[in-house]
Design a protein around this motif. Structure first.
Motif, mmCIF file in Angstrom:
data_model
loop_
_atom_site.group_PDB
_atom_site.id
_atom_site.type_symbol
_atom_site.label_atom_id
_atom_site.label_comp_id
_atom_site.label_asym_id
_atom_site.label_seq_id
_atom_site.Cartn_x
_atom_site.Cartn_y
_atom_site.Cartn_z
ATOM 1 N N THR A 124 0.829 -1.210 0.000
ATOM 2 C CA THR A 124 0.000 0.000 0.000
ATOM 3 C C THR A 124 0.861 1.257 0.000
ATOM 4 N N ALA A 126 1.727 2.762 2.592
ATOM 5 C CA ALA A 126 1.319 3.578 3.742
ATOM 6 C C ALA A 126 2.422 3.637 4.789
ATOM 7 N N ASP A 131 -2.330 7.901 5.107
ATOM 8 C CA ASP A 131 -2.116 7.066 3.919
ATOM 9 C C ASP A 131 -3.082 5.884 3.817
ATOM 10 N N ILE A 132 -3.870 5.625 4.875
ATOM 11 C CA ILE A 132 -4.776 4.469 4.793
ATOM 12 C C ILE A 132 -6.072 4.810 4.051
ATOM 13 N N THR A 135 -7.984 2.363 1.482
ATOM 14 C CA THR A 135 -7.604 0.971 1.730
ATOM 15 C C THR A 135 -8.700 0.248 2.500
ATOM 16 N N LEU A 207 2.455 1.539 11.230
ATOM 17 C CA LEU A 207 2.454 2.986 11.069
ATOM 18 C C LEU A 207 2.883 3.729 12.327
#
Length: 311
Positions: A124, A126, A131-132, A135, A207
């Motif tokens: 991804t 991320a 950034d998620i 998703t 993350l």
């Protein structure tokens, strides 16, 4: 007759020398139940068998606190400090359920915190919460991690921008590996077994959060050191919910002192077997509104360890 009486007295003295404690933490099979097993073994070794701790399964932290109403001086339990203070104030889950014993709850020592992990497939790209967006993420159901994960999605403007997978957290690693989801959220002590499994089976990124994001959640900051998980080259900055071992003033001072002393003296040895104990340190003692048992206070005073002002 005199010999028999003397022998009986010796046997009674020997029996009374052994102190038995009930330790109530979490469901069988959970990491926190395993911590209880490790702690019980450490207490037995550290006291040469003078203190025997029996692990009792629990359905959760609220139940652990509620049982204070009927338990005696041999009861030790785990819960977030916030629940202990809520019980004393008869607020939150304890509204209209107040009991005089709740005001007698006292802390002994911290155990590994519930630490938030946002685990994303490396595909991804991320690296931060923003950034998620776009998703699919598995939160699970009914756990602290699920509730907290949903809270963060709302808090950081991601509601409606992330697909929430409808599945149990127990399926997260397989679903991530098979590409059915892009990531999952879990809360537990670090290193978390399901995150270890995920990182070992497929490239993932756990993350990190910024200082501002952590402050916005209102939770306690937690740093997971680099190298904790496969492929993790930098520290992970995230949030946590402190958890502590508590008893009540019904426990005698010497027993509380011995439990506290044995815990800290055994921590390094326990960490050699289970690294999650490495995450425990004396800074975790500084929880607002928490009163410590006089026996624990005696140990901390001996060690020159500062406690919250109320103590």
């Amino acid at each position: 007759m005199a010999v028999g009486t003397a022998l009986s007295a010796v046997m009674m003295t020997a029996a009374s020398a052994e102190t038995r404690i009930t330790y109530k933490s979490a469901k069988t099979g959970s990491s926190y139940y395993q911590m209880g097993v490790e702690l019980a073994e450490a207490v037995k070794r550290g006291t040469d068998g003078d203190v025997i701790m029996t692990i009792e399964e629990s359905q959760g932290s609220v139940q652990n606190v509620m049982e204070v109403r009927a338990r005696g001086g041999d009861y030790v339990f785990t819960t977030p400090p916030s629940l202990a203070t809520a019980a004393a104030a008869a607020t939150g889950p304890f509204a209209d359920k107040g009991h005089e014993n709740f005001s007698e709850i006292r802390a002994l020592f911290p155990i590994p915190s519930l630490t938030m992990h946002f685990v994303m497939s490396a595909e991804t790209g991320a690296t931060k919460l923003a950034d998620i967006e776009g998703t699919s993420v598995l939160l699970g159901k009914g756990s602290f991690g699920a509730t907290e994960g949903e809270k963060y999605i709302d808090l950081f403007g991601l509601a409606g921008k992330v697909e929430i997978a409808d599945a149990e957290l127990s399926n997260a690693v397989a679903a991530l590996k098979n590409g059915q989801i892009d990531g999952f959220v879990t809360a537990g002590s670090w290193p978390a077994p399901n995150v270890i499994e995920a990182a070992a089976s497929t490239p993932v990124t756990v993350l990190s959060m910024s200082e501002e994001e952590i402050a916005k959640t209102g939770r306690t900051a937690m740093t997971i050191p680099a190298g904790t998980y496969a492929g993790q080259s930098a520290d992970i900055h995230t949030t946590s919910l402190p958890v502590m071992a508590f008893t009540t003033t019904a426990m005698d001072e010497d027993t509380a002192y011995l439990l506290t002393k044995t815990f800290w003296e055994s921590k390094a040895e326990m960490a050699g077997v289970a690294p999650w104990w490495d995450g425990v340190n004396v800074d975790m003692l500084n929880q607002d509104g928490i009163a410590f048992h006089p026996g624990a206070v005696r140990y901390y005073d001996e060690q020159g360890i500062a406690l919250p002002a109320a103590n």
